[in-house]
Design an enzyme around this catalytic site. Sequence first.
Site, PDB file in Angstrom:
ATOM      1  N   ASN A 188      20.516  -1.108 -12.569  1.00 52.32           N
ATOM      2  CA  ASN A 188      21.078   0.175 -12.949  1.00 52.32           C
ATOM      3  C   ASN A 188      22.587   0.128 -12.677  1.00 52.32           C
ATOM      4  OD1 ASN A 188      21.470   0.730 -10.161  1.00 52.32           O
ATOM      5  ND2 ASN A 188      19.487   1.755 -10.012  1.00 52.32           N
ATOM      6  N   SER A 228       0.023   4.970 -13.981  1.00 53.96           N
ATOM      7  CA  SER A 228       0.883   5.552 -15.008  1.00 53.96           C
ATOM      8  C   SER A 228       1.305   4.557 -16.086  1.00 53.96           C
ATOM      9  CB  SER A 228       2.147   6.136 -14.363  1.00 53.96           C
ATOM     10  OG  SER A 228       2.936   5.111 -13.783  1.00 53.96           O
ATOM     11  N   ALA A 260       0.878  -1.157   0.000  1.00 55.93           N
ATOM     12  CA  ALA A 260       0.000   0.000   0.000  1.00 55.93           C
ATOM     13  C   ALA A 260       0.922   1.216   0.000  1.00 55.93           C
ATOM     14  CB  ALA A 260      -0.901  -0.001   1.231  1.00 55.93           C
ATOM     15  N   GLY A 285       1.450   8.158 -10.056  1.00 59.37           N
ATOM     16  CA  GLY A 285       1.066   6.860  -9.521  1.00 59.37           C
ATOM     17  C   GLY A 285       1.714   5.731 -10.287  1.00 59.37           C
ATOM     18  N   ASP A 317       9.964  -0.062 -13.235  1.00 57.17           N
ATOM     19  CA  ASP A 317       9.105  -1.248 -13.273  1.00 57.17           C
ATOM     20  C   ASP A 317       8.373  -1.347 -14.609  1.00 57.17           C
ATOM     21  OD1 ASP A 317       9.793  -2.007 -10.681  1.00 57.17           O
ATOM     22  OD2 ASP A 317       8.230  -0.760  -9.796  1.00 57.17           O
ATOM     23  N   VAL A 330       2.534  10.610 -15.855  1.00 57.39           N
ATOM     24  CA  VAL A 330       1.300  10.385 -15.097  1.00 57.39           C
ATOM     25  C   VAL A 330       1.662  10.028 -13.661  1.00 57.39           C
ATOM     26  CG1 VAL A 330      -0.802   9.002 -14.926  1.00 57.39           C
ATOM     27  CG2 VAL A 330       0.134   9.566 -17.179  1.00 57.39           C
ATOM     28  N   GLY A 370       4.346  -1.459  -4.918  1.00 56.77           N
ATOM     29  CA  GLY A 370       5.299  -2.547  -4.712  1.00 56.77           C
ATOM     30  C   GLY A 370       5.894  -2.933  -6.061  1.00 56.77           C
TER      31      GLY A 370
END
Length: 313
Positions: free
Chosen positions: A188, A297, A13, A293, A258, A291, A40
């Site tokens: 990365n 997004s 959350a 979130g 992600d 965007v 997450g």
Amino acid sequence: MSKPLVVVGSVNADVYIDLEHVPQIGETVKGTHGGVFPGGKGANQCVGLARLSTSQTVYFIGNMGNDDHPHMLKKAFTGYGVDVSLVEIKKESVTGQALIFLQTDGNNSIVVIPAANYAWSEEFSESQKKSIQDAKVLLLQREIPDTVNLKAAKLAAASGCVVMLDMGGQTAPMDPAILPHLYVLSANETELSALTGLPTETEEQVLAACTEVRNRGVKSVLITLGSRGALYMSDTGETIRQKAYHVENIVDTTGAGDTYRAAFAVAFSEGQQPAQCMAFAAAASALCIQVKGAMPSVPSKAETTQFQSSHSL
């Protein structure tokens, strides 16, 4: 029927706090907005798979806690087309959380509380095992214990599944036993340096570190370089470079990594060549950062292909 795409990973959350700057020690600052959203790394990548693919079933395997969050999280998952039938509720734990401090310049700082993401059973259930063994691609991240990732990677690789591990999620040393079971390791520059013990300040150094990773058993390496794009070293040692799109209106970079990895995995599962996978991933992440979130997004496949056709690098 096509093989499913599976994520074994974390779900949180996410508590978002918009503010001008992260407070210093002893400082109190006033936030402008706040909210709780699903997140997450595992969950974000799973939604990415569902949004960016077309007909493939997408399963999420993870843990939620004994609190009010699972209702919101499961509703979000199913709304994006993710199958949550393999999720376990851990009665002795609370759901994982992330506190995300989103600054006005688009940068963010994150504090992660693992909670149920670290409360795994000793073994996968039979239904979880079957979904992993049947998968076309398995995505893993490091917001769950390395022992869980290793079990999943062994199961999947032994069945011919493409296993992709994202090094993001924690900075602790990773168990090297998982490396021979990985088809793609994604990191990365900082994570690549931590894994190999080698410098990664120049492209020559990055390539040397990628070669070292492959020498340890990983078939291919995907390195994200932020605004400089990405670099891929294939299972034959070929190096492929991908530029990043220039984006003027950067709103939220939280889910960019992600989204990139999910897009790459989707394209890879469809049989596209690495260069095509990277181009698709670059477009998806460029749309993502415009965007707010991590989940909202993630663009759809149609939006991403449309962006590719209308924007050049």
